[in-house]
Design a protein around this motif. Structure first.
Motif, PDB file in Angstrom:
ATOM      1  N   MET A  12      14.228   4.341   1.698  1.00 47.15           N
ATOM      2  CA  MET A  12      13.126   3.487   2.145  1.00 47.15           C
ATOM      3  C   MET A  12      11.930   3.657   1.208  1.00 47.15           C
ATOM      4  SD  MET A  12      11.221   3.402   5.863  1.00 47.15           S
ATOM      5  CE  MET A  12      12.771   2.984   6.675  1.00 47.15           C
ATOM      6  N   SER A  13      11.352   2.539   0.774  1.00 46.07           N
ATOM      7  CA  SER A  13      10.244   2.580  -0.162  1.00 46.07           C
ATOM      8  C   SER A  13       8.968   3.048   0.531  1.00 46.07           C
ATOM      9  CB  SER A  13      10.030   1.190  -0.768  1.00 46.07           C
ATOM     10  OG  SER A  13       8.862   1.183  -1.554  1.00 46.07           O
ATOM     11  N   ASN A  14       8.182   3.864  -0.208  1.00 49.73           N
ATOM     12  CA  ASN A  14       6.880   4.290   0.303  1.00 49.73           C
ATOM     13  C   ASN A  14       5.754   3.424  -0.225  1.00 49.73           C
ATOM     14  OD1 ASN A  14       7.769   6.471   1.876  1.00 49.73           O
ATOM     15  ND2 ASN A  14       7.958   7.775   0.057  1.00 49.73           N
ATOM     16  N   GLU A  15       6.109   2.352  -0.944  1.00 49.11           N
ATOM     17  CA  GLU A  15       5.089   1.455  -1.485  1.00 49.11           C
ATOM     18  C   GLU A  15       4.344   0.770  -0.338  1.00 49.11           C
ATOM     19  OE1 GLU A  15       2.884  -0.385  -4.491  1.00 49.11           O
ATOM     20  OE2 GLU A  15       4.386   1.225  -4.620  1.00 49.11           O
ATOM     21  N   PRO A  16       3.013   0.877  -0.305  1.00 49.53           N
ATOM     22  CA  PRO A  16       2.267   0.235   0.785  1.00 49.53           C
ATOM     23  C   PRO A  16       2.326  -1.281   0.678  1.00 49.53           C
ATOM     24  CG  PRO A  16       0.757   1.107  -0.843  1.00 49.53           C
ATOM     25  CD  PRO A  16       2.127   1.593  -1.242  1.00 49.53           C
ATOM     26  N   THR A  17       2.162  -1.934   1.780  1.00 48.61           N
ATOM     27  CA  THR A  17       2.110  -3.394   1.821  1.00 48.61           C
ATOM     28  C   THR A  17       0.846  -3.818   2.559  1.00 48.61           C
ATOM     29  OG1 THR A  17       3.402  -3.430   3.866  1.00 48.61           O
ATOM     30  CG2 THR A  17       4.619  -3.641   1.792  1.00 48.61           C
ATOM     31  N   PRO A  18       0.286  -4.968   2.190  1.00 57.01           N
ATOM     32  CA  PRO A  18      -0.869  -5.465   2.940  1.00 57.01           C
ATOM     33  C   PRO A  18      -0.448  -5.885   4.344  1.00 57.01           C
ATOM     34  CG  PRO A  18      -0.166  -7.079   1.321  1.00 57.01           C
ATOM     35  CD  PRO A  18       0.666  -5.861   1.085  1.00 57.01           C
ATOM     36  N   VAL A  19      -1.417  -5.923   5.230  1.00 60.14           N
ATOM     37  CA  VAL A  19      -1.165  -6.311   6.620  1.00 60.14           C
ATOM     38  C   VAL A  19      -2.131  -7.423   6.987  1.00 60.14           C
ATOM     39  CG1 VAL A  19      -1.102  -5.564   9.027  1.00 60.14           C
ATOM     40  CG2 VAL A  19      -0.415  -3.977   7.208  1.00 60.14           C
ATOM     41  N   LEU A  20      -1.598  -8.514   7.512  1.00 58.89           N
ATOM     42  CA  LEU A  20      -2.436  -9.639   7.944  1.00 58.89           C
ATOM     43  C   LEU A  20      -2.386  -9.696   9.460  1.00 58.89           C
ATOM     44  CD1 LEU A  20      -4.202 -11.991   6.980  1.00 58.89           C
ATOM     45  CD2 LEU A  20      -2.141 -13.416   6.978  1.00 58.89           C
ATOM     46  N   ARG A  21      -3.520  -9.407  10.101  1.00 59.66           N
ATOM     47  CA  ARG A  21      -3.589  -9.377  11.556  1.00 59.66           C
ATOM     48  C   ARG A  21      -4.066 -10.752  12.037  1.00 59.66           C
ATOM     49  NH1 ARG A  21      -2.476  -4.155  12.304  1.00 59.66           N
ATOM     50  NH2 ARG A  21      -3.218  -2.664  10.740  1.00 59.66           N
ATOM     51  N   THR A  22      -3.137 -11.495  12.625  1.00 57.54           N
ATOM     52  CA  THR A  22      -3.357 -12.916  12.877  1.00 57.54           C
ATOM     53  C   THR A  22      -3.930 -13.222  14.246  1.00 57.54           C
ATOM     54  OG1 THR A  22      -1.086 -13.163  13.654  1.00 57.54           O
ATOM     55  CG2 THR A  22      -1.490 -13.520  11.313  1.00 57.54           C
ATOM     56  N   SER A  68      -9.742   3.090  -6.286  1.00 53.04           N
ATOM     57  CA  SER A  68      -9.074   4.004  -5.356  1.00 53.04           C
ATOM     58  C   SER A  68      -7.666   3.496  -5.081  1.00 53.04           C
ATOM     59  CB  SER A  68      -9.830   4.111  -4.030  1.00 53.04           C
ATOM     60  OG  SER A  68      -9.100   4.918  -3.119  1.00 53.04           O
ATOM     61  N   ARG A  69      -6.693   4.370  -5.292  1.00 54.36           N
ATOM     62  CA  ARG A  69      -5.307   4.061  -4.960  1.00 54.36           C
ATOM     63  C   ARG A  69      -4.902   4.697  -3.639  1.00 54.36           C
ATOM     64  NH1 ARG A  69      -2.748   0.051  -8.141  1.00 54.36           N
ATOM     65  NH2 ARG A  69      -3.934  -0.020 -10.079  1.00 54.36           N
ATOM     66  N   ALA A  70      -5.883   5.216  -2.916  1.00 57.79           N
ATOM     67  CA  ALA A  70      -5.593   5.722  -1.578  1.00 57.79           C
ATOM     68  C   ALA A  70      -5.224   4.549  -0.675  1.00 57.79           C
ATOM     69  CB  ALA A  70      -6.802   6.457  -1.010  1.00 57.79           C
ATOM     70  N   ARG A  71      -4.291   4.764   0.214  1.00 54.00           N
ATOM     71  CA  ARG A  71      -3.864   3.689   1.101  1.00 54.00           C
ATOM     72  C   ARG A  71      -4.970   3.300   2.072  1.00 54.00           C
ATOM     73  NH1 ARG A  71       2.445   4.308   2.977  1.00 54.00           N
ATOM     74  NH2 ARG A  71       3.337   4.737   0.914  1.00 54.00           N
ATOM     75  N   SER A  72      -5.089   2.025   2.310  1.00 54.61           N
ATOM     76  CA  SER A  72      -5.986   1.556   3.367  1.00 54.61           C
ATOM     77  C   SER A  72      -5.378   1.883   4.720  1.00 54.61           C
ATOM     78  CB  SER A  72      -6.197   0.047   3.260  1.00 54.61           C
ATOM     79  OG  SER A  72      -6.941  -0.280   2.121  1.00 54.61           O
ATOM     80  N   ARG A  73      -6.210   2.292   5.624  1.00 52.26           N
ATOM     81  CA  ARG A  73      -5.762   2.607   6.982  1.00 52.26           C
ATOM     82  C   ARG A  73      -6.584   1.799   7.985  1.00 52.26           C
ATOM     83  NH1 ARG A  73      -0.907   5.047   6.104  1.00 52.26           N
ATOM     84  NH2 ARG A  73      -1.103   6.860   4.715  1.00 52.26           N
ATOM     85  N   GLN A  75      -5.771  -6.294   5.946  1.00 52.71           N
ATOM     86  CA  GLN A  75      -5.864  -4.878   5.582  1.00 52.71           C
ATOM     87  C   GLN A  75      -5.194  -4.727   4.223  1.00 52.71           C
ATOM     88  OE1 GLN A  75      -4.634  -1.887   8.533  1.00 52.71           O
ATOM     89  NE2 GLN A  75      -3.647  -0.751   6.887  1.00 52.71           N
ATOM     90  N   TYR A  76      -5.989  -4.344   3.210  1.00 56.89           N
ATOM     91  CA  TYR A  76      -5.460  -4.200   1.862  1.00 56.89           C
ATOM     92  C   TYR A  76      -4.437  -3.058   1.784  1.00 56.89           C
ATOM     93  CZ  TYR A  76     -10.061  -6.393   0.844  1.00 56.89           C
ATOM     94  OH  TYR A  76     -11.185  -7.191   0.824  1.00 56.89           O
ATOM     95  N   ARG A  77      -3.671  -3.062   0.701  1.00 58.91           N
ATOM     96  CA  ARG A  77      -2.779  -1.925   0.438  1.00 58.91           C
ATOM     97  C   ARG A  77      -3.575  -0.679   0.077  1.00 58.91           C
ATOM     98  NH1 ARG A  77       0.287  -4.055  -4.526  1.00 58.91           N
ATOM     99  NH2 ARG A  77      -1.700  -5.192  -4.688  1.00 58.91           N
TER     100      ARG A  77
END
Length: 219
Positions: free
Chosen positions: A1-11, A32-37, A68-70
């Motif tokens: 399973m990839s650990n690459e973050p993905t953006p999230v669109l809260r609709t 910053s390459r830290a993941r957005s939370r 929510q950005y990556r």
């Protein structure tokens, strides 16, 4: 399973045929390459705008979606925030091919919103205390585009003078652009009702114009 973050669109609540979509973008960091939370303040700061616009726009068929950005950063030269926002626009367009979009962005989100103005879906941008360090971010605005820029007079994070000059240039290029100076700093803690009300009125005004245009085409 990839650990690459993905953006999230809260609709929020799904709409089969919205009259308008609002894309809400939070702020971030230069690099910053830290993941957005979901609990980061840059995103949390925009949820009151998202909720307010959903309440105001529900009866008018306005869908309000928050991204929510990556990553937490702008991250030039890739500009990962812009990549994520274009991903969100593609998602919106795939579901609603002909819908018009208004982008509401704070700080780095205001820079990202300006970078998207070449997208034909976008009819308006609200830039809240935008981070426009190069001073040219709004130079692509022209006829047919609407822009509201709001900036705190005591902002020490981003420059209100740069925002004002950029807004004036947008007017010179034929855009319908307005600059609103607000007492307070970068994080919109003073006069929150003014920030909220001006954003709401701008979005509802575009929605009303779109409805008039639609009725005119049908008659």
């Amino acid at each position: 399973m990839s650990n690459e973050p993905t953006p999230v669109l809260r609709t929020g609540r799904r709409m089969s045929d919205p009259a308008l979509v609002v894309l809400v973008l939070g702020g971030g960091k230069d690099v910053s390459r830290a993941r957005s939370r979901s609990w980061h303040l840059a995103g949390l700061r925009m949820w009151p705008f998202t909720w307010m616009l959903r309440r105001a726009g529900r009866a008018r068929g306005i869908s309000v979606q928050q991204l929510q950005y990556r990553f937490r950063g702008w991250n030039a030269p890739e500009r990962t925030a812009v990549e994520d926002a274009r991903w969100a626009l593609n998602r919106i367009r795939a579901e609603h091919p002909d819908v018009h979009v208004v982008v509401v962005g704070h700080s780095m989100g205001g820079r990202t919103a300006a970078a998207l103005i070449d997208d034909p879906s976008i009819v308006g941008v609200v830039a809240l205390a935008p981070w426009w360090p190069e001073g040219a971010e709004a130079d692509a605005f022209g006829p047919g585009r609407k822009l509201l820029v709001m900036h705190g007079t005591a902002d020490r994070w981003t420059d209100p003078r740069t925002s004002l000059r950029a807004t004036e240039r947008a007017v010179e290029r034929g855009a319908t652009a307005r600059y609103l100076s607000v007492s307070g700093g970068h994080f919109m803690l003073r006069n929150p009702r003014l920030w909220s009300r001006a954003t709401r009125d701008f979005v509802l005004g575009i929605a009303a114009d779109a409805q008039v245009d639609c009725m005119g085409k049908q008659s």
